[in-house]
Design an enzyme around this catalytic site. Sequence first.
Site, PDB file in Angstrom:
ATOM      1  N   GLU A   1      -6.112  -4.512  10.271  1.00  0.00           N
ATOM      2  CA  GLU A   1      -5.076  -3.517  10.515  1.00  0.00           C
ATOM      3  C   GLU A   1      -5.397  -2.741  11.787  1.00  0.00           C
ATOM      4  O   GLU A   1      -6.180  -1.773  11.756  1.00  0.00           O
ATOM      5  CB  GLU A   1      -5.004  -2.530   9.343  1.00  0.00           C
ATOM      6  CG  GLU A   1      -4.620  -3.173   8.024  1.00  0.00           C
ATOM      7  CD  GLU A   1      -3.926  -2.176   7.100  1.00  0.00           C
ATOM      8  OE1 GLU A   1      -2.848  -2.507   6.593  1.00  0.00           O
ATOM      9  OE2 GLU A   1      -4.465  -1.068   6.897  1.00  0.00           O
TER      10      GLU A   1
ATOM     11  N   ASN B   1       0.881  -1.170   0.000  1.00  0.00           N
ATOM     12  CA  ASN B   1       0.000   0.000   0.000  1.00  0.00           C
ATOM     13  C   ASN B   1       0.920   1.222   0.000  1.00  0.00           C
ATOM     14  O   ASN B   1       1.456   1.597   1.035  1.00  0.00           O
ATOM     15  CB  ASN B   1      -0.899  -0.015   1.240  1.00  0.00           C
ATOM     16  CG  ASN B   1      -1.705   1.262   1.382  1.00  0.00           C
ATOM     17  OD1 ASN B   1      -1.779   2.073   0.455  1.00  0.00           O
ATOM     18  ND2 ASN B   1      -2.316   1.446   2.548  1.00  0.00           N
TER      19      ASN B   1
ATOM     20  N   GLU C   1      -7.273   5.137   7.328  1.00  0.00           N
ATOM     21  CA  GLU C   1      -7.017   6.552   7.025  1.00  0.00           C
ATOM     22  C   GLU C   1      -8.206   7.168   6.284  1.00  0.00           C
ATOM     23  O   GLU C   1      -8.485   8.355   6.427  1.00  0.00           O
ATOM     24  CB  GLU C   1      -5.706   6.685   6.224  1.00  0.00           C
ATOM     25  CG  GLU C   1      -4.499   6.431   7.130  1.00  0.00           C
ATOM     26  CD  GLU C   1      -3.284   5.849   6.445  1.00  0.00           C
ATOM     27  OE1 GLU C   1      -3.203   5.883   5.199  1.00  0.00           O
ATOM     28  OE2 GLU C   1      -2.401   5.343   7.162  1.00  0.00           O
TER      29      GLU C   1
ATOM     30  N   HIS D   1      -9.764   1.611   4.259  1.00  0.00           N
ATOM     31  CA  HIS D   1      -8.533   1.787   5.032  1.00  0.00           C
ATOM     32  C   HIS D   1      -8.814   2.752   6.181  1.00  0.00           C
ATOM     33  O   HIS D   1      -9.590   3.697   6.031  1.00  0.00           O
ATOM     34  CB  HIS D   1      -7.413   2.327   4.137  1.00  0.00           C
ATOM     35  CG  HIS D   1      -6.085   2.288   4.829  1.00  0.00           C
ATOM     36  ND1 HIS D   1      -5.711   3.246   5.736  1.00  0.00           N
ATOM     37  CD2 HIS D   1      -5.073   1.388   4.788  1.00  0.00           C
ATOM     38  CE1 HIS D   1      -4.509   2.932   6.224  1.00  0.00           C
ATOM     39  NE2 HIS D   1      -4.103   1.806   5.661  1.00  0.00           N
TER      40      HIS D   1
ATOM     41  N   GLY E   1       1.924   2.388  10.699  1.00  0.00           N
ATOM     42  CA  GLY E   1       2.933   3.434  10.555  1.00  0.00           C
ATOM     43  C   GLY E   1       3.597   3.833  11.859  1.00  0.00           C
ATOM     44  O   GLY E   1       4.295   4.838  11.931  1.00  0.00           O
TER      45      GLY E   1
ATOM     46  N   LYS F   1       0.200   4.207  -0.342  1.00  0.00           N
ATOM     47  CA  LYS F   1      -0.437   5.423   0.189  1.00  0.00           C
ATOM     48  C   LYS F   1      -0.130   6.601  -0.756  1.00  0.00           C
ATOM     49  O   LYS F   1       0.040   6.392  -1.952  1.00  0.00           O
ATOM     50  CB  LYS F   1       0.010   5.681   1.625  1.00  0.00           C
ATOM     51  CG  LYS F   1      -0.170   4.431   2.501  1.00  0.00           C
ATOM     52  CD  LYS F   1      -0.112   4.700   3.970  1.00  0.00           C
ATOM     53  CE  LYS F   1      -0.327   3.405   4.728  1.00  0.00           C
ATOM     54  NZ  LYS F   1      -0.442   3.576   6.156  1.00  0.00           N
TER      55      LYS F   1
ATOM     56  N   SER G   1       2.714  -2.030  10.364  1.00  0.00           N
ATOM     57  CA  SER G   1       4.148  -2.138  10.669  1.00  0.00           C
ATOM     58  C   SER G   1       4.706  -3.541  10.424  1.00  0.00           C
ATOM     59  O   SER G   1       5.599  -4.000  11.129  1.00  0.00           O
ATOM     60  CB  SER G   1       4.444  -1.684  12.099  1.00  0.00           C
ATOM     61  OG  SER G   1       4.077  -0.315  12.278  1.00  0.00           O
TER      62      SER G   1
HETATM   63  P1  PGA Z   1       2.375   0.335   7.613  1.00  0.00           P
HETATM   64  O1  PGA Z   1       0.973   0.597   6.917  1.00  0.00           O
HETATM   65  O2  PGA Z   1       2.903  -0.968   7.103  1.00  0.00           O
HETATM   66  O3  PGA Z   1       3.224   1.496   7.204  1.00  0.00           O
HETATM   67  O4  PGA Z   1       2.120   0.295   9.096  1.00  0.00           O
HETATM   68  C1  PGA Z   1       0.067  -0.443   6.669  1.00  0.00           C
HETATM   69  C2  PGA Z   1      -1.204   0.097   6.071  1.00  0.00           C
HETATM   70  O5  PGA Z   1      -1.659   1.170   6.500  1.00  0.00           O
HETATM   71  O6  PGA Z   1      -1.785  -0.500   5.148  1.00  0.00           O
END
Ligand code: PGA
Length: 248
Positions: free
Chosen positions: A166, A9, A97, A95, A172, A11, A210
Amino acid sequence: MTRKLIAGNWKMNGSLADNEALLRAVLAGLPAAPAADVAVCVPAPYLAQVQALCQGTALAWGAQDVSAHERGAYTGEVSAAMLRDFGCRYVIVGHSERRQYHGESDEAVAAKAQRALAAGITPIVCVGETEAQRDAGQTEAVVKRQLAAVIHTVGHCVSEIVVAYEPVWAIGTGKTATPEQAQAVHAVLRAQIKAATPQAARVKLLYGGSMNPANAAALLAQPDIDGGLIGGASLKAEEFLRIVRAAV
Ligand code: PGA
């Protein structure tokens, strides 16, 4: 056991130059027939570039969001049919976000999943609790509510979706759920899907938050963890490839 899926992803990261360098490095390190399915979910403006670079390779691609509407007066939105035009095999929906910054409800996420399925694209439906919800003992209730909305909308087609658990507190942050914490939630999700379809075993349940080369193998060894949704580490070819190699 189903074949695992490692999905990047990106982003809102990338540029024409960076994407090309990253994809060439990933493609160079990817075996012709990888043990797992591998994909990258990229910003919509780069889909044509990614399609041109990845067509005919073992690397699939997808988008990070899709409109809940089929077409029409929805300025700024991108439809599932448009994603299909650019060869998307996957689209991330719901997601955290987008739930957090764009107020996407469980129902909106379910409608997006439905649109993707109708266009022949596999939705990667994200669910997950915040730290406060975990601390309040609400993890199971939250993820079950989020997934229930999708099951309610797509019905028996739930066998065609991918689910990504998630935990919001792990995204993140460098704070990964332990394999046991993740497996416990995945088992809950699997049971919920089992109650909705006899095909539950083929539904891939990804862990995201992460995930990195150091923790991937232990997470992917859990019985109900069928892959990963990788944010930060998917922007570095070597790290992404090491996670792909951990998925056997
Ligand atoms: P990350 O993000 O691996 O940077 O924690 C995962 C995601 O938000 O899909």
